[in-house]
Enzyme design. Structure first.
Site, mmCIF file in Angstrom:
data_model
loop_
_atom_site.group_PDB
_atom_site.id
_atom_site.type_symbol
_atom_site.label_atom_id
_atom_site.label_comp_id
_atom_site.label_asym_id
_atom_site.label_seq_id
_atom_site.Cartn_x
_atom_site.Cartn_y
_atom_site.Cartn_z
ATOM 1 N N GLU A 1 2.603 1.654 10.509
ATOM 2 C CA GLU A 1 2.820 -0.136 10.307
ATOM 3 C C GLU A 1 5.023 -0.408 11.166
ATOM 4 O OE1 GLU A 1 3.474 -0.317 6.041
ATOM 5 O OE2 GLU A 1 4.821 -2.121 6.009
ATOM 6 N N LYS B 1 6.608 1.031 -3.490
ATOM 7 C CA LYS B 1 5.561 1.002 -1.610
ATOM 8 C C LYS B 1 6.584 1.158 -0.896
ATOM 9 C CE LYS B 1 2.901 -0.482 2.159
ATOM 10 N NZ LYS B 1 3.654 -0.410 2.826
ATOM 11 N N ASP C 1 1.823 17.645 3.210
ATOM 12 C CA ASP C 1 0.200 16.590 2.121
ATOM 13 C C ASP C 1 1.220 15.269 1.400
ATOM 14 O OD1 ASP C 1 -1.650 15.910 0.387
ATOM 15 O OD2 ASP C 1 -1.821 18.093 -0.547
ATOM 16 N N HIS D 1 10.389 -8.533 10.069
ATOM 17 C CA HIS D 1 8.727 -7.593 10.194
ATOM 18 C C HIS D 1 8.436 -8.057 11.427
ATOM 19 C CE1 HIS D 1 5.757 -6.136 8.639
ATOM 20 N NE2 HIS D 1 4.008 -6.650 8.595
#
Ligand code: MEV
Length: 437
Positions: free
Chosen positions: A85, A279, A295, A392
């Site tokens: 991202e 998130k 993991d 962004h």
């Protein structure tokens, strides 16, 4: 109708690609070539990657980047991050720099307990089961002795076994709720092997237990598996500074802190916001977890469960202002390893751990938590000042230019142009069209 294929796993990877091409990729003539393009020219390295999992056709790249300048407990780290991202690594780096000038991050491990359970069904008198458990417990511990020997040498092992009655939730349901210390390994294989040995030993001993009747002797082991919910394998990360040091984008420090704390209160009370807020935290956490060969699915599952531990999904981070001091912190469960698993096998994970100065699992817990906290600080800071899109989209510009197949010269011109203009997909399309005409 597509016929089922048998023996697929036995095919070579070329044969697998051929089958896929003639079955599902008839219209994508260059698909086989693209899949093969990602093979590593070093055949032993390619084989290593193929053998991580099954039915491998190719490798799937993720960018491996670095966020430097992270001051954590007085040591300056450069944190490796594997993530696709745009703007995540830039945001982490910015937050690291910001807090580096304000005393850095403090991080502390609050616990390292891992958990595993043997889930079983017992039909009979509870009192008899309790007595049986008391009698068999030393036998259970003895049965895993060969499995725990090495772990014990490293200071770990089985730290507890409890019998838990879950009858109210499901008729006849009981558990052996077991706790472990796994030191620098994540411990999944160790825990699962111990649990399966506990289960076998428990069942076999029940069959011979004289106080049980025939039904009671017939304990049904349903499953034996570690839990990825580790609320006592906990790390805390924190930053703090005088409120006036937060002045930003024309806001006074006090106004910034007020907006920041309010944004966090919204994430604490509103689950729709909390999920997105968390998130953003996971952007930082997953990227480091992945880069270090850990993991990330286990980490994700455990952290989101923790975010809902009080019965409602809420923010993982918190902030307040007291006596002119701004504090921003987070406590999260993290089961990580710096030995075993992929950590020592994947050449890039090995390098990631070297960049982090070969951390212990506890050190890595601190680093990962700090990466999450930094990411959240950067996201909330943007949200309450410029809005998220400005920064962004600037970072996303290259992706848009690549989608539009811009040449290196066009890219250079567009980067220059968008220093003074807002980036959006249509704005880039238009500017590129103008340039091309
Ligand atoms: C995007 O990947 C993450 C954010 O949505 C997080 C947030 O809203 O706090 C920017």
């Amino acid at each position: 109708m597509i016929d089922p294929i048998s023996g697929f796993s036995k095919l070579t990877k070329e044969e697998k690609i051929d089958w896929l091409s003639s079955t599902y990729l008839k219209d994508s003539q260059n698909a086989p070539q693209i899949l093969k393009q990602y093979w590593n020219p070093d055949s032993s390295l390619q084989q290593l990657h193929e053998e991580f999992t099954e039915n491998t056709l190719s490798n799937y790249y993720l960018p491996f980047g670095i966020a430097p300048n992270f001051m954590i407990n007085g040591f300056r780290y450069a944190i490796p991050m594997a993530i696709e991202e745009s703007s995540v690594i830039a945001a982490a780096s910015k937050a690291a720099k910001f807090w580096g000038k304000r005393g850095g991050f403090k991080a502390e491990v609050l616990g390292t307990q891992k958990i595993g359970q043997v889930h079983f069904i017992y039909s009979g008198e509870k009192e008899k089961l309790v007595n049986f458990f008391r009698k068999v417990k030393p036998e259970l511990l003895e049965a895993v002795e060969p499995l725990v020997r090495n772990m014990k040498k490293r200071g770990g092992g089985v730290t507890g076994i409890e019998l838990r009655d879950k009858n109210e939730a499901l008729g006849g349901y009981f558990q052996l709720h077991c706790t472990f210390e796994t030191k620098d390994s994540m411990g999944a294989n160790f825990i699962n092997s111990c649990l399966e040995r506990f289960a076998e030993t428990f069942k076999a001993a029940a069959e011979k237990h004289e106080a049980f009747n025939a039904t009671e002797k017939d304990i049904e082991i349903v499953m034996s598996i570690l839990s990825n919910y580790v609320p006592n394998c906990l790390v805390r990360a924190e930053v703090s500074c005088p409120v006036e040091d937060l002045a930003d984008h024309g806001l006074t420090g006090e106004a910034f802190a007020g907006k920041f704390v309010r944004a966090l209160k919204i994430a604490e009370t509103e689950p729709f916001r909390a999920v997105t807020h968390n998130k953003g935290i996971m952007n930082g956490i997953d990227a480091v977890v992945l880069a270090t060969g850990n993991d990330f699915r286990a980490v994700e599952a455990g952290i989101h469960a923790y975010a809902a531990k009080d019965g409602k999904y809420t923010s993982l981070t918190h902030a307040d202002v007291r006596n002119g001091q701004f504090r921003f912190w987070m406590e999260i469960p993290l089961a990580l390893g710096t030995v075993g698993g992929l950590t020592g096998l994947h050449p890039l994970s090995k390098i990631a751990l070297e960049i982090l100065q070969k951390p212990s699992a506890e050190d890595l817990m601190k680093i990962v938590a700090v990466a999450g906290l930094a990411q959240n600080f950067a996201a909330v800071k943007s949200l309450i000042t410029t809005g998220i899109q400005q920064g962004h989209m600037k970072m996303h510009l290259m992706n848009i230019l690549n989608q539009l197949q811009a040449t290196p010269e066009e890219k250079e011109a567009m980067v220059e142009h968008f220093k003074k203009h807002n980036v959006s997909h249509s704005a880039v399309e238009e500017a590129l069209e103008n340039l091309r005409s």
